[in-house]
Design a protein around this motif. Structure first.
Motif, PDB file in Angstrom:
ATOM      1  N   SER A 105      -5.686   2.844   3.222  1.00  0.00           N
ATOM      2  CA  SER A 105      -4.462   2.284   2.263  1.00  0.00           C
ATOM      3  C   SER A 105      -5.028   1.704   1.421  1.00  0.00           C
ATOM      4  O   SER A 105      -3.986   2.158   0.920  1.00  0.00           O
ATOM      5  N   ASP A 144       3.153   4.141  -1.057  1.00  0.00           N
ATOM      6  CA  ASP A 144       3.341   2.887  -0.323  1.00  0.00           C
ATOM      7  C   ASP A 144       3.448   2.969   1.243  1.00  0.00           C
ATOM      8  O   ASP A 144       3.262   2.287   1.907  1.00  0.00           O
ATOM      9  N   TYR A 145       4.354   3.290   1.599  1.00  0.00           N
ATOM     10  CA  TYR A 145       5.252   3.842   2.477  1.00  0.00           C
ATOM     11  C   TYR A 145       4.162   4.068   3.598  1.00  0.00           C
ATOM     12  O   TYR A 145       3.397   3.346   4.772  1.00  0.00           O
ATOM     13  N   THR A 198      -2.407   3.197  -1.864  1.00  0.00           N
ATOM     14  CA  THR A 198      -2.312   1.944  -2.827  1.00  0.00           C
ATOM     15  C   THR A 198      -2.481   2.097  -4.206  1.00  0.00           C
ATOM     16  O   THR A 198      -1.312   1.702  -4.948  1.00  0.00           O
ATOM     17  N   ARG A 203      -2.908   1.469   8.666  1.00  0.00           N
ATOM     18  CA  ARG A 203      -3.273   0.079   8.575  1.00  0.00           C
ATOM     19  C   ARG A 203      -2.727  -0.055  10.775  1.00  0.00           C
ATOM     20  O   ARG A 203      -3.370  -0.625  11.442  1.00  0.00           O
ATOM     21  N   GLY A 217       0.216   2.084   3.687  1.00  0.00           N
ATOM     22  CA  GLY A 217       0.527   0.959   4.709  1.00  0.00           C
ATOM     23  C   GLY A 217       0.805   1.809   6.645  1.00  0.00           C
ATOM     24  O   GLY A 217       0.318   0.903   7.343  1.00  0.00           O
TER      25      GLY A 217
END
Length: 509
Positions: free
Chosen positions: A92, A136-137, A96, A143, A140
């Motif tokens: 992640s 970005d999606y 990012t 995780r 997330g």
């Protein structure tokens, strides 16, 4: 005179790219294999052309089977090494960082997409912003990869024992990804982001027509800190590099976006090694306009359903069903909107409509237009090439089309709209006409009646249907096809599932 100076002297539709873009174009681009940018084994190269001018703007290395072998071996080492033991939180953080780097270099990506593909400026900006959102999606999502617990087998418990049964989600392994030329950066990110979130290692083959933004993405993947070999980028032609990737015995999965014809070839080849396959293929999407539709909304909306990206998108709404009561009024609105679209180079932000990808593709689209004329379809707009540099075909509209016409049945992947009327038949009868296609990727319904809208959407055999809009895609919305439009769903949680295996574990306690 330097290569950059030579590029700067080229017209680019009368608009000068930024210095960073000119420097990038002047670079001698190679293949990314195991963290090293290298020439192809045979030293072959492919020239990249600006489709709005027909001029060569860059040169990239062209890999073949031996380069694919090296890339797959690097991906396997990475997957079986430290990368295969990373946590979702670590992946992640890397994704990012990659999203931040794409945002930093947004202006470069913006111009590369225009120059390599020919898309209009507004669309290119949307594509770059969407790429950041997509990464970005899945940053997330990395995780939130979770298993479950479930009841243990009864025969273990029945004999007085206790047991624990749970599932885990694990990366598929080494993935070969083959992307098309129509939205290059978006397609690269759509394939890479969920695969990396899941923990896979990747060999990515860009389309030979549009490798540039993917090459810069490879550089940013390195800058973000992904380990060597996790992502390998091998440019090359489909019949050499692409075919070798599909056939490679050490590739666990192939993810492909492209034509249904090539999708069939991939399925046949993948069957020999039983590798997993996901496919996003062709479309001939229906657009159904009921007599109570808001014509001020439907006119431009239906026009853009077909002419978005010059019709070079798989979800293009090119089969238009319009109620006979509003046929003439809607056609006039579509014709007025499409006829007013400003055509030209995407570096001019006022242009709304760009070229087709290549001279060969333009010739194929023009042939289909001539076939439609010969078969009796009524031409109401366009229908002839534009007399200007580049590979331009204007928005083209046919009415009085029949279900047996090629222009109605076959995917053209160009700016060609076909229109038929319907009367007051019930929704089931209309749906049979709408679904009379081998494809089932997208579609749209236009009406003010909420009940009609949802009842018709339920009857359309497509993986994606929009109401009073068309092609409403986003990072969180699953997208994929029925029938010959493909296998699996991309975007959303379903896009991550394509790159995960489920393992069940039972322990007798």
């Amino acid at each position: 005179m330097t290569t950059s100076d030579t590029l700067e002297a080229k017209p680019f539709g009368g608009h000068k790219p930024a210095p960073a873009t000119l420097d990038f174009l002047a670079t001698r681009h190679g293949l990314l294999i195991d963290g090293v940018w290298t020439e192809s084994a045979k030293g072959e190269r492919i020239e990249t052309v600006d489709p709005a001018t027909g001029l060569v703007i860059a040169s990239v290395a062209a890999g073949d089977a031996s380069d694919i072998d090296r890339a797959v071996a690097a991906a396997r080492r990475a997957f079986e090494g430290a990368w295969g033991r990373t946590t979702g939180a670590e992946r992640s953080r890397l994704l990012t960082k990659l999203a931040q780097l794409i945002a930093r270099d947004a202006d470069l990506f913006f111009e590369l997409e225009i120059l390599d593909n020919g898309m209009p400026a507004a669309l290119s900006r949307m594509i770059v912003d969407g790429a950041v959102d997509l990464i970005d999606y899945y940053a997330g999502a990395a995780r939130r990869i979770e298993g479950t617990t479930t009841a243990s087998p009864e025969h273990l418990v029945a004999f007085g024992g206790e047991a624990l049964t749970y599932t885990t989600r694990e990366a598929v392994g080494v993935v070969g990804q083959i992307i098309p030329w129509n939205v290059p950066l978006s397609m690269a990110c759509l394939k890479l982001a969920p695969a990396l979130a899941a923990g896979c290692a990747v060999v990515l083959k860009p389309a030979e027509e549009t490798p540039l933004s993917t090459l810069h993405l490879g550089k940013l993947i390195q800058e973000a800190g992904f380990p060597n070999g996790v992502v390998n980028v091998v440019n090359g032609r489909g019949e050499t590099a692409g075919a070798a990737l599909v056939a490679h015995p050490d590739v666990d999965k192939i993810a492909f976006t492209g034509s249904t014809e090539v999708g069939r070839l991939i399925v046949r080849e993948a069957a020999t090694t039983m590798k997993k396959v996901s496919l996003e293929l062709g479309g001939k999407s229906p657009v159904v306009v009921f007599p109570d539709a808001d014509l001020d909304l439907a006119g431009p909306g239906v026009a853009m359903a077909t002419f978005f990206l010059q019709g070079q998108n798989c979800m293009a709404g090119t089969r238009i069903f319009v109620h006979e009561k509003i046929h003439d009024a809607l056609v006039e609105r579509i014709k007025a909107f499409a006829g007013a679209m400003k055509v030209g180079h995407g570096l001019d932000p006022t242009n709304q409509f760009g070229p087709l990808i290549s001279a060969g593709h333009r010739a194929r689209v023009l042939q289909r237009i001539e076939e439609a004329k010969a078969s009796g379809a009524e031409l109401v707009l366009g229908g002839a090439p534009l007399d200007r540099p580049g590979f331009f075909v204007p928005p083209t509209i046919f009415t009085r089309t029949r279900p047996d016409m090629k222009v109605w049945r076959e995917e053209i992947f160009g700016p060609v709209m076909s229109i038929q009327t319907f009367g007051d038949e019930d929704l089931d009868a209309l749906a049979r006409r709408v679904n009379d296609s081998p494809f089932g990727l997208s579609g749209s319904v236009w009406t003010r009646d909420l009940s009609t809208a949802h009842r018709m959407a339920a009857r359309i055999r497509s993986g994606h249907v929009s109401i009073n809009c068309h092609g409403a895609v986003a990072s969180n919305i699953p997208f994929g096809g029925y029938k010959e439009s493909g296998w699996g769903r991309e975007f959303g949680r379903e896009g991550l599932d394509l790159y995960l295996e489920t393992k069940a574990v039972t322990a007798r306690l």
